[in-house]
Motif scaffolding. Structure first.
Motif, mmCIF file in Angstrom:
data_model
loop_
_atom_site.group_PDB
_atom_site.id
_atom_site.type_symbol
_atom_site.label_atom_id
_atom_site.label_comp_id
_atom_site.label_asym_id
_atom_site.label_seq_id
_atom_site.Cartn_x
_atom_site.Cartn_y
_atom_site.Cartn_z
ATOM 1 N N TYR A 25 0.857 -1.179 0.000
ATOM 2 C CA TYR A 25 0.000 0.000 0.000
ATOM 3 C C TYR A 25 0.895 1.231 0.000
ATOM 4 N N VAL A 26 0.738 2.081 -1.015
ATOM 5 C CA VAL A 26 1.569 3.270 -1.171
ATOM 6 C C VAL A 26 0.697 4.514 -1.006
ATOM 7 N N ILE A 27 1.079 5.385 -0.074
ATOM 8 C CA ILE A 27 0.332 6.614 0.187
ATOM 9 C C ILE A 27 1.168 7.786 -0.302
ATOM 10 N N LEU A 28 0.743 8.405 -1.385
ATOM 11 C CA LEU A 28 1.468 9.547 -1.948
ATOM 12 C C LEU A 28 0.927 10.830 -1.328
ATOM 13 N N GLY A 29 1.822 11.641 -0.774
ATOM 14 C CA GLY A 29 1.387 12.820 -0.044
ATOM 15 C C GLY A 29 0.741 12.398 1.268
ATOM 16 N N ALA A 30 1.451 11.576 2.041
ATOM 17 C CA ALA A 30 0.850 10.906 3.203
ATOM 18 C C ALA A 30 0.474 11.845 4.338
ATOM 19 N N GLY A 31 1.244 12.917 4.532
ATOM 20 C CA GLY A 31 0.932 13.824 5.628
ATOM 21 C C GLY A 31 0.888 13.087 6.954
ATOM 22 N N LEU A 32 -0.240 13.253 7.680
ATOM 23 C CA LEU A 32 -0.405 12.624 8.981
ATOM 24 C C LEU A 32 -1.311 11.402 8.905
ATOM 25 N N ASP A 33 -1.300 10.730 7.778
ATOM 26 C CA ASP A 33 -2.076 9.503 7.655
ATOM 27 C C ASP A 33 -1.625 8.508 8.731
ATOM 28 N N THR A 34 -2.586 7.775 9.299
ATOM 29 C CA THR A 34 -2.252 6.862 10.387
ATOM 30 C C THR A 34 -2.755 5.443 10.132
ATOM 31 N N PHE A 35 -2.981 5.077 8.884
ATOM 32 C CA PHE A 35 -3.427 3.718 8.588
ATOM 33 C C PHE A 35 -2.465 2.689 9.171
ATOM 34 N N ALA A 36 -1.169 2.940 9.039
ATOM 35 C CA ALA A 36 -0.162 1.981 9.513
ATOM 36 C C ALA A 36 -0.233 1.774 11.015
ATOM 37 N N GLN A 37 -0.738 2.767 11.762
ATOM 38 C CA GLN A 37 -0.877 2.625 13.206
ATOM 39 C C GLN A 37 -2.212 1.983 13.596
ATOM 40 N N ARG A 38 -3.179 1.989 12.684
ATOM 41 C CA ARG A 38 -4.520 1.504 13.018
ATOM 42 C C ARG A 38 -4.843 0.124 12.452
ATOM 43 N N ILE A 39 -3.944 -0.460 11.681
ATOM 44 C CA ILE A 39 -4.259 -1.759 11.098
ATOM 45 C C ILE A 39 -4.309 -2.834 12.181
ATOM 46 N N LYS A 40 -5.147 -3.831 11.930
ATOM 47 C CA LYS A 40 -5.310 -4.944 12.857
ATOM 48 C C LYS A 40 -4.153 -5.933 12.680
ATOM 49 N N ASN A 41 -3.972 -6.786 13.665
ATOM 50 C CA ASN A 41 -2.880 -7.762 13.598
ATOM 51 C C ASN A 41 -2.948 -8.615 12.335
ATOM 52 N N SER A 42 -4.167 -8.937 11.917
ATOM 53 C CA SER A 42 -4.334 -9.778 10.728
ATOM 54 C C SER A 42 -3.954 -9.050 9.450
ATOM 55 N N GLU A 43 -3.817 -7.722 9.543
ATOM 56 C CA GLU A 43 -3.520 -6.921 8.356
ATOM 57 C C GLU A 43 -2.053 -6.521 8.253
ATOM 58 N N THR A 44 -1.237 -6.953 9.191
ATOM 59 C CA THR A 44 0.172 -6.547 9.155
ATOM 60 C C THR A 44 0.934 -7.232 8.029
ATOM 61 N N VAL A 45 0.232 -8.079 7.260
ATOM 62 C CA VAL A 45 0.871 -8.655 6.073
ATOM 63 C C VAL A 45 1.119 -7.587 5.023
ATOM 64 N N ILE A 46 0.435 -6.442 5.141
ATOM 65 C CA ILE A 46 0.602 -5.395 4.137
ATOM 66 C C ILE A 46 1.738 -4.459 4.546
ATOM 67 N N ARG A 47 2.557 -4.113 3.560
ATOM 68 C CA ARG A 47 3.630 -3.148 3.779
ATOM 69 C C ARG A 47 3.125 -1.786 3.329
ATOM 70 N N VAL A 48 3.273 -0.800 4.193
ATOM 71 C CA VAL A 48 2.789 0.549 3.930
ATOM 72 C C VAL A 48 3.968 1.462 3.618
ATOM 73 N N PHE A 49 3.928 2.102 2.459
ATOM 74 C CA PHE A 49 4.964 3.051 2.045
ATOM 75 C C PHE A 49 4.341 4.449 2.037
ATOM 76 N N GLU A 50 4.846 5.329 2.865
ATOM 77 C CA GLU A 50 4.328 6.699 2.933
ATOM 78 C C GLU A 50 5.313 7.649 2.264
ATOM 79 N N ILE A 51 4.853 8.334 1.230
ATOM 80 C CA ILE A 51 5.694 9.280 0.502
ATOM 81 C C ILE A 51 5.269 10.701 0.827
#
Length: 285
Positions: A88-114
């Motif tokens: 998951y790539v977030i362009l212009g991420a700012g203060l996005d907090t998806f990476a802090q709010r994902i559930k344990n079952s969702e940590t399979v996804i790698r989050v790239f914040e640009i």
């Protein structure tokens, strides 16, 4: 997207984070998005809710749009993760907090914040100070889109795999970039692995804005210019969908403000619903 004048987030990124928090703290349930972590990171003065742009009624439709576009995108991310997507790539991420709010079952996804280097440096420090840290599934990628730096090269250097599908978020960004910069971003994403998905928002031209919101739109544009962050690019839904087709996307869906209102705000007693200023497209390679 001005250069930081102080040690903190850019004003536009901070406003988005505070509106997301205000939705949780002041709007009645059900909440479209539950996110107060951005507020924690921003750590504004205690009287932040007395700011003019935080007026509960005056900011209502803009606030609704902010939480709606994030919910649309995060729903899409979770759907793709369930189908096997792991980037998951977030362009212009700012203060996005998806990476802090994902559930344990969702940590399979790698989050790239640009985002811009100063913003990323500040955010990394605040994540550590607030006890979240920068987990292994989160990569902060410092890039200024308009400074000639190839954001995709930086993304690859951070570990992104171009041979695997990914979800890309482009929310609240296109309006600040030149048309050719937006087109280049779309072409790059449109050339990636089959199954990749783009969730993008765009500001519509004045003639497509509801009459009741046109005065507010003019004031918003004036304020943006005065802060050195002018709105540069506007698109009708047809224009943005055509830009996506030209960039290589094959499955393109327009998500209008009315669509978001129907899906996420139906039957609310407070009448909260998104602004007509901004709409979205979800496009698949």
């Amino acid at each position: 997207m001005t250069k930081l004048l102080h040690d903190g987030p850019e004003p536009t990124a901070e406003r988005v984070a505070l509106w997301r928090a205000l939705h949780v703290l002041a709007d009645p349930q059900p909440h479209v998005l539950d996110d107060t972590i951005g507020l924690e990171l921003a750590a504004p003065p205690e009287d932040w809710r007395s700011r003019g742009d935080m007026h509960l009624h005056g900011s209502a439709r803009a606030r609704a749009s902010i939480v709606a576009r994030s919910r649309v995108t995060e729903d899409a991310v979770r759907n793709e993760v369930a189908s096997g997507t792991s980037q998951y790539v977030i362009l212009g991420a700012g203060l996005d907090t998806f990476a802090q709010r994902i559930k344990n079952s969702e940590t399979v996804i790698r989050v790239f914040e640009i985002d811009k280097p100063d913003t990323q440096q500040w955010k990394a420090r605040r994540l550590k100070e607030c006890g979240y840290g920068v987990p292994d599934h989160l990569k902060l990628v410092p890039v200024d889109f308009e400074k000639g730096v190839d954001w995709f090269d930086a993304l690859l250097a951070a570990g992104f795999n171009p041979n695997l599908p990914a979800v890309f978020s482009l929310l609240g960004v296109t309006l600040y970039l030149r048309g050719e910069t937006n087109a280049a971003i779309l072409r790059r994403i449109g050339s990636l692995a089959t199954g990749s998905v783009l969730c993008a928002s765009f500001m519509v031209p004045m003639e497509l804005v509801e009459v009741s919101e046109q005065l507010m739109r003019r004031k918003t544009e004036q304020g943006a210019r005065s802060r050195g962050t002018p709105f540069v690019s506007f698109y009708s839904p047809q224009e943005f969908m055509r830009a996506c087709r030209d960039a290589g996307f094959t499955d393109i869906a327009h998500v209008s403000a009315a669509d978001m209102a129907e899906h996420y705000f139906k039957n609310r007693r407070d009448g909260l619903h998104p602004s007509s200023l901004e709409e979205m497209v979800i496009a698949r390679v």
